[in-house]
Design a protein around this motif. Structure first.
Motif, PDB file in Angstrom:
ATOM      1  N   SER A 293       0.853  -1.194   0.000  1.00  0.00           N
ATOM      2  CA  SER A 293       0.000   0.000   0.000  1.00  0.00           C
ATOM      3  C   SER A 293       0.888   1.243   0.000  1.00  0.00           C
ATOM      4  CB  SER A 293      -0.910  -0.010   1.240  1.00  0.00           C
ATOM      5  OG  SER A 293      -1.667   1.182   1.302  1.00  0.00           O
ATOM      6  N   GLN A 294       0.833   2.015  -1.089  1.00  0.00           N
ATOM      7  CA  GLN A 294       1.666   3.191  -1.248  1.00  0.00           C
ATOM      8  C   GLN A 294       0.833   4.449  -0.996  1.00  0.00           C
ATOM      9  OE1 GLN A 294       4.960   3.136  -1.994  1.00  0.00           O
ATOM     10  NE2 GLN A 294       5.060   5.350  -1.762  1.00  0.00           N
ATOM     11  N   PRO A 295       1.174   5.293  -0.013  1.00  0.00           N
ATOM     12  CA  PRO A 295       0.385   6.505   0.253  1.00  0.00           C
ATOM     13  C   PRO A 295       0.558   7.548  -0.859  1.00  0.00           C
ATOM     14  CG  PRO A 295       2.371   6.479   1.596  1.00  0.00           C
ATOM     15  CD  PRO A 295       2.324   5.157   0.890  1.00  0.00           C
ATOM     16  N   ALA A 296      -0.399   8.463  -0.944  1.00  0.00           N
ATOM     17  CA  ALA A 296      -0.341   9.527  -1.944  1.00  0.00           C
ATOM     18  C   ALA A 296       0.806  10.488  -1.629  1.00  0.00           C
ATOM     19  CB  ALA A 296      -1.667  10.287  -1.967  1.00  0.00           C
ATOM     20  N   PRO A 297       1.340  11.153  -2.654  1.00  0.00           N
ATOM     21  CA  PRO A 297       2.447  12.089  -2.429  1.00  0.00           C
ATOM     22  C   PRO A 297       2.056  13.190  -1.453  1.00  0.00           C
ATOM     23  CG  PRO A 297       2.215  11.593  -4.749  1.00  0.00           C
ATOM     24  CD  PRO A 297       1.012  11.011  -4.068  1.00  0.00           C
ATOM     25  N   PHE A 298       2.991  13.554  -0.591  1.00  0.00           N
ATOM     26  CA  PHE A 298       2.845  14.625   0.389  1.00  0.00           C
ATOM     27  C   PHE A 298       1.679  14.379   1.365  1.00  0.00           C
ATOM     28  CE2 PHE A 298       4.395  16.464  -3.612  1.00  0.00           C
ATOM     29  CZ  PHE A 298       5.681  16.829  -3.234  1.00  0.00           C
ATOM     30  N   SER A 299       1.239  13.126   1.489  1.00  0.00           N
ATOM     31  CA  SER A 299       0.140  12.852   2.425  1.00  0.00           C
ATOM     32  C   SER A 299       0.635  12.584   3.837  1.00  0.00           C
ATOM     33  CB  SER A 299      -0.674  11.647   1.932  1.00  0.00           C
ATOM     34  OG  SER A 299       0.147  10.480   1.932  1.00  0.00           O
ATOM     35  N   GLY A 300       1.915  12.360   3.966  1.00  0.00           N
ATOM     36  CA  GLY A 300       2.474  12.069   5.278  1.00  0.00           C
ATOM     37  C   GLY A 300       2.289  10.628   5.720  1.00  0.00           C
ATOM     38  N   GLY A 301       1.722   9.806   4.876  1.00  0.00           N
ATOM     39  CA  GLY A 301       1.524   8.394   5.233  1.00  0.00           C
ATOM     40  C   GLY A 301       2.793   7.568   5.054  1.00  0.00           C
ATOM     41  N   GLN A 302       2.702   6.269   5.435  1.00  0.00           N
ATOM     42  CA  GLN A 302       3.837   5.349   5.321  1.00  0.00           C
ATOM     43  C   GLN A 302       3.454   4.171   4.433  1.00  0.00           C
ATOM     44  OE1 GLN A 302       4.952   4.160   9.272  1.00  0.00           O
ATOM     45  NE2 GLN A 302       5.857   6.162   9.797  1.00  0.00           N
ATOM     46  N   THR A 303       4.450   3.647   3.735  1.00  0.00           N
ATOM     47  CA  THR A 303       4.243   2.474   2.894  1.00  0.00           C
ATOM     48  C   THR A 303       4.115   1.233   3.777  1.00  0.00           C
ATOM     49  OG1 THR A 303       5.529   3.475   1.110  1.00  0.00           O
ATOM     50  CG2 THR A 303       5.192   1.096   1.031  1.00  0.00           C
ATOM     51  N   THR A 304       3.068   0.487   3.593  1.00  0.00           N
ATOM     52  CA  THR A 304       2.830  -0.718   4.400  1.00  0.00           C
ATOM     53  C   THR A 304       2.511  -1.896   3.494  1.00  0.00           C
ATOM     54  OG1 THR A 304       0.486  -0.209   4.655  1.00  0.00           O
ATOM     55  CG2 THR A 304       1.981   0.604   6.374  1.00  0.00           C
ATOM     56  N   VAL A 305       2.675  -3.077   4.060  1.00  0.00           N
ATOM     57  CA  VAL A 305       2.342  -4.320   3.354  1.00  0.00           C
ATOM     58  C   VAL A 305       1.007  -4.822   3.885  1.00  0.00           C
ATOM     59  CG1 VAL A 305       3.035  -6.687   2.850  1.00  0.00           C
ATOM     60  CG2 VAL A 305       4.770  -4.896   3.021  1.00  0.00           C
ATOM     61  N   VAL A 306       0.055  -4.982   2.995  1.00  0.00           N
ATOM     62  CA  VAL A 306      -1.284  -5.428   3.363  1.00  0.00           C
ATOM     63  C   VAL A 306      -1.435  -6.904   2.988  1.00  0.00           C
ATOM     64  CG1 VAL A 306      -3.761  -5.072   3.054  1.00  0.00           C
ATOM     65  CG2 VAL A 306      -2.193  -3.113   2.998  1.00  0.00           C
ATOM     66  N   PRO A 307      -1.701  -7.789   3.967  1.00  0.00           N
ATOM     67  CA  PRO A 307      -1.882  -9.211   3.623  1.00  0.00           C
ATOM     68  C   PRO A 307      -3.172  -9.436   2.845  1.00  0.00           C
ATOM     69  CG  PRO A 307      -2.392  -8.834   5.927  1.00  0.00           C
ATOM     70  CD  PRO A 307      -1.832  -7.534   5.412  1.00  0.00           C
TER      71      PRO A 307
END
Length: 366
Positions: A293-307
């Protein structure tokens, strides 16, 4: 008595030589009291190529005791060590009627932390029976079928078992074991497998060959036969009885299942009452496909792995089959093979038939 024995031998020669499934009494039973006896000993194997015991206290004590028996006195502070020596146990079987001077085979097994007994020699060791008496003395060079080799990096290879050896004719009998063969007026034959029908047939076969009243059944295992009192005539008499043939009864219906290997053995007497069987295999498959799961640019989120799991269920559509009344072993195997059942499936089917009361056999799981 000689005339009686001669008549017995003559009648034995007139016995039919071939029967349907006929077997000799010798193959079905043994003479009561005529048996082997187990012997065991504790000794030393020497001459090993640094493959003997390293830290075993048994070796040190045994070396000290052996030196003392040979007249060698070791200092109290001496601590004998030898990698060329191993402490072993020796066991053998003393046959019935074995006489002093005869030879028997012995098996030698390591007790301590020896690596191999290959090339070793067993020193003189007394072999004792269950009563504590010495019945044989063992000594000789070992024949070891195993081999072990190791490298400095810790790698090791072992072929068969190098810690067990054998000495053919390695022990000399020193004392014979008394038997009850010459005692009493009767000789008793014990069946290898108890069966009342076979005992009845054995009594009939002996009486038909040697005269009515010669043999009588004691129970479902033993038959008592009147025998001559003279030892030499008794030996000839037993020889005649051993060669009398009879047709033993079939074994009871049994199904043997080895739960560890999946082996199933069904004897010919197994029968199945009317029953309908349906057996299908249910297979559940789970595939894991993780997504990033890749967050949108400049959203401040983190890349995570979704099972993400994909679960699928598949069941075989095996048809129901019917057992007719009293089907035989061949029909049972054919019916199970037709639906493609493996050994584990066959075990489940047999257990279900036994629970339903349709399996006419004893189900034994080992």
């Amino acid at each position: 008595m000689n005339k009686i024995l001669g008549s017995i031998l003559f009648m034995a020669l007139l016995l039919p030589c071939s029967h349907i499934r006929a077997e000799r009494i010798k193959d079905l039973a043994s003479v009561s009291g005529v048996r082997t006896n187990q012997l065991v000993g504790f000794g030393l194997v020497t001459g090993l190529d640094k493959s003997g015991d390293v830290s075993s206290l048994f070796v040190r004590q045994s070396l000290r005791n052996m030196a003392g028996n040979l007249g060698i006195t070791l200092p109290p502070d001496a601590n004998p060590k030898s990698k060329n020596t191993a402490v072993v146990s020796i066991h053998a079987e003393l046959p019935a009627f074995a006489k002093p001077g005869q030879k028997i085979d012995v098996t030698v097994s390591s007790i301590g932390d020896a690596k191999s007994l290959r090339g070793g020699s067993l020193l003189m060791t007394p072999l004792r029976g269950a009563d504590g008496n010495v019945y044989a003395v063992a000594q000789g060079n070992l024949v070891v079928g195993g081999l072990s080799a190791s490298g400095q990096d810790g790698s090791k290879i072992t072929v068969n078992n190098p810690l067990v050896g054998r000495i053919d004719n390695g022990a000399t009998v020193e004392r014979s074991v008394p038997t009850s063969f010459e005692e009493g007026s009767d000789v008793v034959f014990d069946l290898n497998n108890s069966d009342f029908t076979t005992i009845h047939r054995m009594v009939d076969a002996i009486n038909n060959a040697l005269g009515a009243g010669t043999a009588r059944a004691i129970d479902g295992t033993s038959v008592s036969v009147r025998a001559p009192a003279d030892p030499s005539q008794r030996v000839s008499f037993v020889s005649v009885i051993e060669n009398i043939e009879l047709s033993p009864d079939d074994a009871p219906a049994k199904v043997i299942i080895n739960s560890r290997t999946g082996t199933v053995v069904i004897n010919s007497k197994v029968r199945v009452q009317p029953a309908a069987v349906s057996h299908g295999s249910l297979t559940v498959t789970i595939n894991e496909n993780p997504q990033v799961s890749q967050p949108a640019p400049f959203s401040g989120g983190q890349t995570t792995v979704v099972p993400q799991s994909d679960v699928s269920v598949q069941q075989e559509n095996n048809h129901m089959f019917v057992f007719n009344p009293g089907v035989t072993l061949d029909e049972i195997v054919k019916a199970v093979n037709d639906v493609g059942a493996g050994p584990s499936d066959l075990v489940a089917i047999l257990e279900a038939l036994k629970s339903a009361g349709a399996l006419r056999a004893e189900l034994i799981v080992i």
